[in-house]
Design an enzyme around this catalytic site. Structure first.
Site, PDB file in Angstrom:
ATOM      1  CG  ASP A   1     -41.676 -50.241 -15.880  1.00 32.04           C
ATOM      2  OD1 ASP A   1     -41.029 -50.992 -16.641  1.00 32.04           O
ATOM      3  OD2 ASP A   1     -41.200 -49.210 -15.378  1.00 32.04           O
TER       4      ASP A   1
ATOM      5  CG  HIS B   1     -40.048 -59.298 -21.151  1.00 24.34           C
ATOM      6  ND1 HIS B   1     -40.402 -58.143 -20.499  1.00 24.34           N
ATOM      7  CD2 HIS B   1     -38.849 -59.026 -21.744  1.00 24.34           C
ATOM      8  CE1 HIS B   1     -39.468 -57.213 -20.691  1.00 24.34           C
ATOM      9  NE2 HIS B   1     -38.515 -57.730 -21.434  1.00 24.34           N
TER      10      HIS B   1
ATOM     11  CG  LEU C   1     -62.798 -56.239 -20.807  1.00 24.40           C
ATOM     12  CD1 LEU C   1     -62.669 -54.906 -20.072  1.00 24.40           C
ATOM     13  CD2 LEU C   1     -62.025 -57.321 -20.043  1.00 24.40           C
TER      14      LEU C   1
HETATM   15  C1  IPE Z   1     -43.037 -48.314 -20.325  1.00 27.00           C
HETATM   16  O1  IPE Z   1     -42.023 -48.942 -19.647  1.00 27.00           O
HETATM   17  C2  IPE Z   1     -43.437 -49.144 -21.516  1.00 27.00           C
HETATM   18  C3  IPE Z   1     -44.129 -50.401 -21.219  1.00 27.00           C
HETATM   19  C4  IPE Z   1     -44.453 -50.856 -20.043  1.00 27.00           C
HETATM   20  C5  IPE Z   1     -44.504 -51.179 -22.383  1.00 27.00           C
HETATM   21  P1  IPE Z   1     -40.499 -48.590 -19.935  1.00 27.00           P
HETATM   22  O2  IPE Z   1     -39.687 -49.425 -19.005  1.00 27.00           O
HETATM   23  O3  IPE Z   1     -40.197 -48.719 -21.371  1.00 27.00           O
HETATM   24  O4  IPE Z   1     -40.437 -47.053 -19.531  1.00 27.00           O
HETATM   25  P2  IPE Z   1     -39.202 -46.135 -19.104  1.00 27.00           P
HETATM   26  O5  IPE Z   1     -38.086 -46.404 -20.063  1.00 27.00           O
HETATM   27  O6  IPE Z   1     -38.846 -46.529 -17.710  1.00 27.00           O
HETATM   28  O7  IPE Z   1     -39.757 -44.759 -19.173  1.00 27.00           O
HETATM   29  C1  IPE Z   2     -41.893 -53.662 -18.795  1.00 33.67           C
HETATM   30  O1  IPE Z   2     -40.847 -54.146 -18.044  1.00 33.67           O
HETATM   31  C2  IPE Z   2     -42.094 -54.450 -20.070  1.00 33.67           C
HETATM   32  C3  IPE Z   2     -41.762 -53.724 -21.292  1.00 33.67           C
HETATM   33  C4  IPE Z   2     -41.403 -52.470 -21.380  1.00 33.67           C
HETATM   34  C5  IPE Z   2     -41.834 -54.460 -22.535  1.00 33.67           C
HETATM   35  P1  IPE Z   2     -39.361 -53.669 -18.295  1.00 33.67           P
HETATM   36  O2  IPE Z   2     -38.731 -54.564 -19.314  1.00 33.67           O
HETATM   37  O3  IPE Z   2     -39.299 -52.224 -18.610  1.00 33.67           O
HETATM   38  O4  IPE Z   2     -38.705 -53.955 -16.877  1.00 33.67           O
HETATM   39  P2  IPE Z   2     -37.725 -53.017 -16.068  1.00 33.67           P
HETATM   40  O5  IPE Z   2     -38.375 -51.669 -15.954  1.00 33.67           O
HETATM   41  O6  IPE Z   2     -36.448 -52.971 -16.841  1.00 33.67           O
HETATM   42  O7  IPE Z   2     -37.584 -53.696 -14.741  1.00 33.67           O
HETATM   43 MG    MG Z   3     -39.196 -50.557 -17.471  1.00 32.53          MG
END
Ligand code: IPE
Ligand code: IPE
Ligand code: MG
Length: 245
Positions: free
Chosen positions: A26, A43, A138
């Site tokens: 995240d 990303h 793995l």
């Molecule tokens: C969790 O992150 C999902 C992934 C890392 C793929 P999100 O950014 O979607 O989670 P929330 O919305 O903060 O719970």
């Molecule tokens: C995690 O990073 C990646 C996915 C959920 C696909 P985010 O896109 O949620 O990044 P933040 O949390 O908004 O910074």
């Molecule tokens: Mg996020």
């Protein structure tokens, strides 16, 4: 092999590695925003870290690592961001993860494949097929269109469709109904990006996981921090409800 070894100056006991590490990657969007970039640049950078950590897991000799790539809730994002992410997977999965085929690493999808775009399904089918015989090193699980509750619902539907007798239901039979039946319980769950929640990730498998919440945004999470998180895990006392002798 020696009992303990040093990975980038971090002491890790190779005899006490977590069997299954799960990673919630995240913070990509915030990483990009901090640099005045658009979210999707985060990303792209995040994909590089996934590859770096997958290689580090392989070098260390881990058996299972699961990456949370796209949740069942992430469809709520803009059409542009969802499209970018699916396209990123389609464009880079086979090329960036070619090292798996070359290094005897198995790749498996965790999640509802029928909800994914056709080309992404084909990529996943190919990488799974190409690596399916690699069962002794793995296994990398990619959680895409994955939700912990969704996996439990699909598993229960499978059991019922197979005519299971309710009296014979056990924790094992439920585990075996999931996407990767042999996926063990999570020992260590790492979430980057500062949020302290599971966001519907591996809810069944994480029942007794050690949780590690890191402020580091995913694109800044490098293998040195991963190794130090493994070392941190090795300092934890796991009781599983018992009173230690
Ligand atoms: C969790 O992150 C999902 C992934 C890392 C793929 P999100 O950014 O979607 O989670 P929330 O919305 O903060 O719970
Ligand atoms: C995690 O990073 C990646 C996915 C959920 C696909 P985010 O896109 O949620 O990044 P933040 O949390 O908004 O910074
Ligand atoms: Mg996020």
């Amino acid at each position: 092999m020696s009992d303990s070894s040093v990975s980038n100056n971090i002491e890790i006991n190779r005899d006490q590695l977590p069997n299954h590490v799960a990673v919630i990657m995240d913070g990509n969007g915030r990483w990009a925003k901090n640099r005045n970039l658009i979210r999707t640049n985060g990303h792209t950078e995040g994909l590089k870290r996934a590859k770096e950590i997958a290689k580090a897991a392989s070098d260390l000799g881990l058996k299972f690592i699961t990456f949370y790539v796209f949740s069942t809730e992430n469809w709520k994002r803009t059409k542009e961001e969802v499209g970018f992410l699916m396209n990123l997977i389609h464009t880079y999965l086979l090329s960036e993860f070619a090292f798996c085929k070359e290094n005897g690493i198995r790749v498996k999808l965790l999640g509802d494949r029928t909800g994914l775009p056709k080309n992404v399904q084909e990529d996943l089918n190919k990488i799974e097929k190409d690596t399916e015989s690699f069962t002794d090193k793995l296994t990398i699980c990619l959680a895409i269109n994955y939700g912990g509750r969704n996996e439990i619902i699909r598993g229960i539907k499978k059991l019922i469709a197979n005519g299971i007798d309710p009296e014979t239901i056990t924790e094992e039979s439920i585990s075996e109904s999931f996407d990767v039946p042999e996926l063990p319980d999570v020992d260590l769950l790492i979430r980057t990006g500062g949020e302290k929640r599971l966001s519907n990730f591996l809810m069944w498998h994480s029942a007794y996981a050690e949780l590690l919440f890191k402020d580091t945004l995913w694109p800044d999470y490098h293998k040195e921090e991963f190794y130090s998180d493994i070392a941190e895990f090795q300092k934890r006392t796991r009781r599983f409800g018992a009173v230690p002798q």
